[in-house]
Design an enzyme around this catalytic site. Structure first.
Site, PDB file in Angstrom:
ATOM      1  N   ASP A 160      17.264  17.638 -11.389  1.00  0.00           N
ATOM      2  CA  ASP A 160      16.435  16.741 -11.812  1.00  0.00           C
ATOM      3  C   ASP A 160      15.343  17.419 -13.235  1.00  0.00           C
ATOM      4  OD1 ASP A 160      13.434  15.271 -10.505  1.00  0.00           O
ATOM      5  OD2 ASP A 160      12.883  17.389 -10.711  1.00  0.00           O
ATOM      6  N   SER A 161      14.761  16.525 -13.645  1.00  0.00           N
ATOM      7  CA  SER A 161      13.984  16.948 -14.046  1.00  0.00           C
ATOM      8  C   SER A 161      12.639  18.624 -13.978  1.00  0.00           C
ATOM      9  CB  SER A 161      12.588  16.848 -14.764  1.00  0.00           C
ATOM     10  OG  SER A 161      11.845  15.947 -13.585  1.00  0.00           O
TER      11      SER A 161
ATOM     12  N   GLY B  75       9.760  11.326 -16.880  1.00  0.00           N
ATOM     13  CA  GLY B  75       9.135   9.803 -16.442  1.00  0.00           C
ATOM     14  C   GLY B  75       8.605   9.332 -17.932  1.00  0.00           C
TER      15      GLY B  75
ATOM     16  N   CYS C 261      16.421  12.789  -9.548  1.00  0.00           N
ATOM     17  CA  CYS C 261      15.636  12.527 -10.356  1.00  0.00           C
ATOM     18  C   CYS C 261      15.445  10.844 -10.721  1.00  0.00           C
ATOM     19  CB  CYS C 261      15.092  12.928 -11.241  1.00  0.00           C
ATOM     20  SG  CYS C 261      14.915  12.306 -12.801  1.00  0.00           S
TER      21      CYS C 261
ATOM     22  N   THR D  57      13.738   8.715 -12.431  1.00  0.00           N
ATOM     23  CA  THR D  57      13.760   7.993 -13.593  1.00  0.00           C
ATOM     24  C   THR D  57      15.374   8.446 -14.561  1.00  0.00           C
ATOM     25  OG1 THR D  57      11.568   9.558 -14.344  1.00  0.00           O
ATOM     26  CG2 THR D  57      13.227   8.381 -16.234  1.00  0.00           C
TER      27      THR D  57
ATOM     28  N   GLU E 277       1.648  18.395  -8.562  1.00  0.00           N
ATOM     29  CA  GLU E 277       2.044  19.640  -9.048  1.00  0.00           C
ATOM     30  C   GLU E 277       0.366  20.363  -9.425  1.00  0.00           C
ATOM     31  OE1 GLU E 277       4.038  19.631 -12.375  1.00  0.00           O
ATOM     32  OE2 GLU E 277       5.961  19.105 -11.052  1.00  0.00           O
TER      33      GLU E 277
ATOM     34  N   CYS F  60       9.654   8.067  -6.736  1.00  0.00           N
ATOM     35  CA  CYS F  60       9.723   9.240  -7.374  1.00  0.00           C
ATOM     36  C   CYS F  60       9.799  10.463  -6.296  1.00  0.00           C
ATOM     37  CB  CYS F  60       8.266   9.375  -8.533  1.00  0.00           C
ATOM     38  SG  CYS F  60       7.902  10.888  -9.164  1.00  0.00           S
TER      39      CYS F  60
ATOM     40  N   HIS G  33       8.326  13.171  -6.595  1.00  0.00           N
ATOM     41  CA  HIS G  33       7.197  13.703  -6.420  1.00  0.00           C
ATOM     42  C   HIS G  33       6.615  13.379  -5.009  1.00  0.00           C
ATOM     43  CE1 HIS G  33       7.801  16.310  -9.708  1.00  0.00           C
ATOM     44  NE2 HIS G  33       6.633  16.902  -9.076  1.00  0.00           N
TER      45      HIS G  33
END
Lengths: 264, 264
Positions: A10-11, A43, A73, A75, A151, A183, A185
């Site tokens: 993931d990023s 993203g 991820c 994106t 976050e 996403c 998150h």
């Protein structure tokens, strides 16, 4: 001897939601996670840049001998999956198709998709959903503030609720019955979104669906290593401090040792 | 023949606030701007990673023959300025010292500083202010959501006001009379902050102060090229689309041509 691992990248820290679901479904498999924290986020960056970063991240995992690659991820799944499949000789699973399949449970065929700018601009969710439900009406909205809110630990804060209301009015108006959280998150905002959409809207968590897809593939292709021992390794491209701290919220547990590496 | 340019770099688009002030004060100078948009943001990344990125960005500008380097990024100024000064044989100006100097106008010596996590954790603003006003009481707070809010175009939105109220309660309570906007994005929140702190609190915009410092240095060291023609060049490390779009809000004007380059 240790069996080959599943590689997940993931990023940054968000893909730990996918990691967690895979670990829950396949507890005895070895898992290697890479978070590209020195270059996060993906993203808001361009297709070409995300493709380059995804190839470099995948290469790191492939060099470590993984038997399967999970692009956690959204994106990167949206813009780089084909390239990864062309480049590497192993199964590559992204988070878009599993999420899209689950979204087909919609009864009124009015489906919302939320994600980063990169994911939404790619149009990959509508494409994947339309391939399965040709007459679906799909409403896509980028929600760039959701990642920093999650976050910051504010996923259930009043400010997150107001931000979600601001972004998601068009989806309320469109009377969707299914919302794809596009996403990694966004599962952290589950309660906030549930509060806005009520109990009747299906919230699709790509992480869960992706883990199920991995499990099915393992069954079908006989990829299991039941004796592997369930080793977990975590790698990041920036120093681990922040990843360790924020990562706990995503994993719902302590991470153990996180190692910094250079890629690209 | 074209005179040597002033080089200005930032992690992304925010440093255009500094660029704008420098261009206003020194309209005939040539200016080169680099935004490291492929790796933005710096504010949540580690000291070592930001130092590496800052050196690579500076190198790009030095290779183009600039006569002066302006580090428009607060985070890079906070953690990489010494290294840049050691590495390169030209004047290097950051945004911290100019902002700190202006903050000394405080009458009650109760000074607030807001910035990214990287800037606040570095402790460089309190250090620079205390060196000038040893008995100052300095209150520092990281405001990670301000950058994404500004980039979303929500700097004056009700959600920005509520977010600022949430972050800044301790500064209101501390009865500061001076607030340093320690991030290039924050001048966009000027009206929101003014609404919270009222007319009597001095809002220190590092961009303006930095431009004045550049101008003074030019006078003192005779660095001016009055016949340069005021050429402006913009470089970014990701594709320019997003930079061009968001950049207008920061520059208050169209940017013209933006060129993508690779660094590092």
């Amino acid at each position: 001897m240790l069996g080959k691992a599943i590689g997940i990248f993931d990023s940054g820290v968000g893909g730990l939601t996918v990691f967690k679901e895979v670990a829950d479904l396949l507890p005895r498999e070895n898992l290697i996670y890479l978070g590209d924290t020195a270059r996060v986020p993906y993203g808001s960056k361009s297709v070409k840049t995300v493709q380059r970063y995804a190839l470099e991240a995948a290469e790191f995992l492939v060099d470590r001998g993984v038997k399967l690659l999970v692009v956690a991820c959204n994106t990167a799944s949206a813009v780089a999956l084909e390239q990864l499949r062309e480049r590497f000789q192993l199964p590559v699973i992204g988070v878009i198709e599993p999420g899209a399949r689950r979204a087909c449970a919609s009864r009124n065929r009015r489906i919302g998709v939320i994600g980063t700018e990169g994911t939404i601009n790619s149009g990959r969710y509508p494409q994947a959903i339309s391939a399965l439900v040709p007459d679906a009406r799909i409403f896509s909205i980028a929600c760039p503030l959701f990642v920093p809110l999650a976050e910051e630990g504010w996923a259930e804060h009043e400010i997150a609720r107001l931000t979600a209301l601001e972004y998601l009015q068009p989806l309320l108006k469109a009377q969707i019955d299914t919302l794809v959280l596009g996403c990694t998150h966004y599962p952290l905002l589950h309660n906030t979104l549930r509060g806005i959409f009520g109990a009747d809207v299906l919230l699709v968590d790509s992480a869960e669906e992706t883990a199920k897809t991995v499990q099915q593939l393992f069954c079908r292709q006989g990829l299991e290593n039941p004796d592997s021992g369930g080793r977990r390794e975590f790698y990041v491209t920036d120093v681990p401090t922040r990843f360790e701290r924020v990562g706990q919220a995503f994993l719902g547990a302590e991470l153990g040792r996180v190692v910094q590496v250079e890629i690209g």
